[in-house]
Design an enzyme around this catalytic site. Structure first.
Site, PDB file in Angstrom:
ATOM      1  N   GLU A   1       4.172  -9.078  15.956  1.00 54.33           N
ATOM      2  CA  GLU A   1       3.667  -9.632  16.916  1.00 54.33           C
ATOM      3  C   GLU A   1       3.836 -11.064  17.317  1.00 54.33           C
ATOM      4  O   GLU A   1       4.267 -11.440  18.339  1.00 54.33           O
ATOM      5  CB  GLU A   1       2.067  -9.407  16.817  1.00 54.33           C
ATOM      6  CG  GLU A   1       1.349  -9.080  18.011  1.00 54.33           C
ATOM      7  CD  GLU A   1      -0.152  -8.757  18.012  1.00 54.33           C
ATOM      8  OE1 GLU A   1      -0.657  -8.460  16.910  1.00 54.33           O
ATOM      9  OE2 GLU A   1      -0.848  -8.751  18.980  1.00 54.33           O
TER      10      GLU A   1
ATOM     11  N   ARG B   1       0.820  -1.386   0.175  1.00 57.13           N
ATOM     12  CA  ARG B   1      -0.013   0.063  -0.079  1.00 57.13           C
ATOM     13  C   ARG B   1       0.974   1.228   0.054  1.00 57.13           C
ATOM     14  O   ARG B   1       0.289   2.141  -0.741  1.00 57.13           O
ATOM     15  CB  ARG B   1      -1.046  -0.130   1.050  1.00 57.13           C
ATOM     16  CG  ARG B   1      -2.283  -0.680   0.669  1.00 57.13           C
ATOM     17  CD  ARG B   1      -3.210  -1.153   2.010  1.00 57.13           C
ATOM     18  NE  ARG B   1      -2.637  -2.301   2.582  1.00 57.13           N
ATOM     19  CZ  ARG B   1      -2.418  -2.437   3.776  1.00 57.13           C
ATOM     20  NH1 ARG B   1      -2.756  -1.450   4.751  1.00 57.13           N
ATOM     21  NH2 ARG B   1      -1.853  -3.681   4.395  1.00 57.13           N
TER      22      ARG B   1
HETATM   23  P1  AMP Z   1       3.899  -1.970  12.087  1.00 53.25           P
HETATM   24  O1  AMP Z   1       5.162  -2.678  11.515  1.00 53.25           O
HETATM   25  O2  AMP Z   1       3.235  -2.690  13.210  1.00 53.25           O
HETATM   26  O3  AMP Z   1       3.731  -0.330  12.319  1.00 53.25           O
HETATM   27  O4  AMP Z   1       2.775  -2.400  10.797  1.00 53.25           O
HETATM   28  C1  AMP Z   1       2.794  -1.385   9.792  1.00 53.25           C
HETATM   29  C2  AMP Z   1       2.402  -2.148   8.410  1.00 53.25           C
HETATM   30  O5  AMP Z   1       1.337  -2.910   8.481  1.00 53.25           O
HETATM   31  C3  AMP Z   1       2.111  -1.019   7.565  1.00 53.25           C
HETATM   32  O6  AMP Z   1       2.717  -1.568   6.220  1.00 53.25           O
HETATM   33  C4  AMP Z   1       0.341  -1.128   7.355  1.00 53.25           C
HETATM   34  O7  AMP Z   1       0.191  -1.180   5.951  1.00 53.25           O
HETATM   35  C5  AMP Z   1       0.149  -2.395   7.931  1.00 53.25           C
HETATM   36  N1  AMP Z   1      -0.899  -2.544   8.895  1.00 53.25           N
HETATM   37  C6  AMP Z   1      -0.787  -2.549  10.337  1.00 53.25           C
HETATM   38  N2  AMP Z   1      -1.794  -2.408  11.064  1.00 53.25           N
HETATM   39  C7  AMP Z   1      -2.584  -2.087  10.129  1.00 53.25           C
HETATM   40  C8  AMP Z   1      -4.294  -1.743  10.477  1.00 53.25           C
HETATM   41  N3  AMP Z   1      -4.833  -1.592  11.527  1.00 53.25           N
HETATM   42  N4  AMP Z   1      -4.753  -1.424   9.144  1.00 53.25           N
HETATM   43  C9  AMP Z   1      -4.167  -1.562   8.118  1.00 53.25           C
HETATM   44  N5  AMP Z   1      -2.856  -1.759   7.827  1.00 53.25           N
HETATM   45  C10 AMP Z   1      -2.317  -2.064   8.810  1.00 53.25           C
END
Ligand code: AMP
Length: 171
Positions: free
Chosen positions: A96, A59
């Protein structure tokens, strides 16, 4: 930002139970709202002398390419392992549950490049942190990280303290 917010749909329990997924596809279908999002980033960074915009699969690509074009910067994709065809470097990071890995082409960033990292959502910050490491391993300088949305309760900023971070919408 309210008018942008209404083009993002919450989808409960996707892709797994307990996650509220932020669906940007309604925003992508609305040219006016999408243009507004891109223009906000362009005006924020037009004086930052960014020469590479780096975004992560998949995305992030949707926002990274139009912003890069407007800033007259190159666009660099960061992808899951095995997707980029030439020589890459990789970076592991924790999720996670378990681990994941991201890759970038070795020749995509040069020493001294001024890099803007873009993605749709800042959640725990693990993905963005891995991207900063890839850019820095290749000698680039991360000038800023820009997100459309920030899930503040997951405190992703704590992993990215050294950087200049912005998000259009905070939850
Ligand atoms: P993080 O590494 O936990 O910050 O997760 C970020 C990545 O996961 C990004 O590339 C987001 O596109 C995706 N992501 C994480 N949580 C969500 C969510 N609630 N809705 C959509 N995309 C998410």
């Amino acid at each position: 930002m309210e008018n942008i917010k209404k083009h993002i749909k919450d989808v409960s329990d996707f892709p797994k139970k307990g996650i509220v997924f932020k669906d940007i596809t309604p925003l992508l279908m609305n040219p006016k709202a999408l243009q507004q999002v891109i223009d906000m980033w362009v005006s924020r960074f037009k004086k930052s002398k960014i020469n590479k915009v780096v975004a992560m699969e998949s995305r992030g690509f949707l926002f990274g390419v139009p912003v890069a074009l407007k800033l007259k910067a190159g666009f660099v994709p960061v992808r899951k392992p095995g997707k980029l065809p030439r020589k890459t470097i990789s970076q592991s990071f924790s999720l996670e549950y378990g681990k994941d890995k991201l890759e970038i082409h070795r020749d995509a960033i040069k020493k001294g490049d001024r890099v803007l990292i873009i993605d749709d959502v800042l959640a725990t910050g693990g993905t963005a942190e891995a991207v900063t490491k890839l850019v820095e391993k290749l000698g680039g300088t991360v000038k800023s990280l820009a997100f459309l949305m920030e899930l503040s309760f997951l405190n992703g900023r704590s992993k990215l303290k050294r950087y200049n971070i912005s998000s259009h919408i905070k939850y």
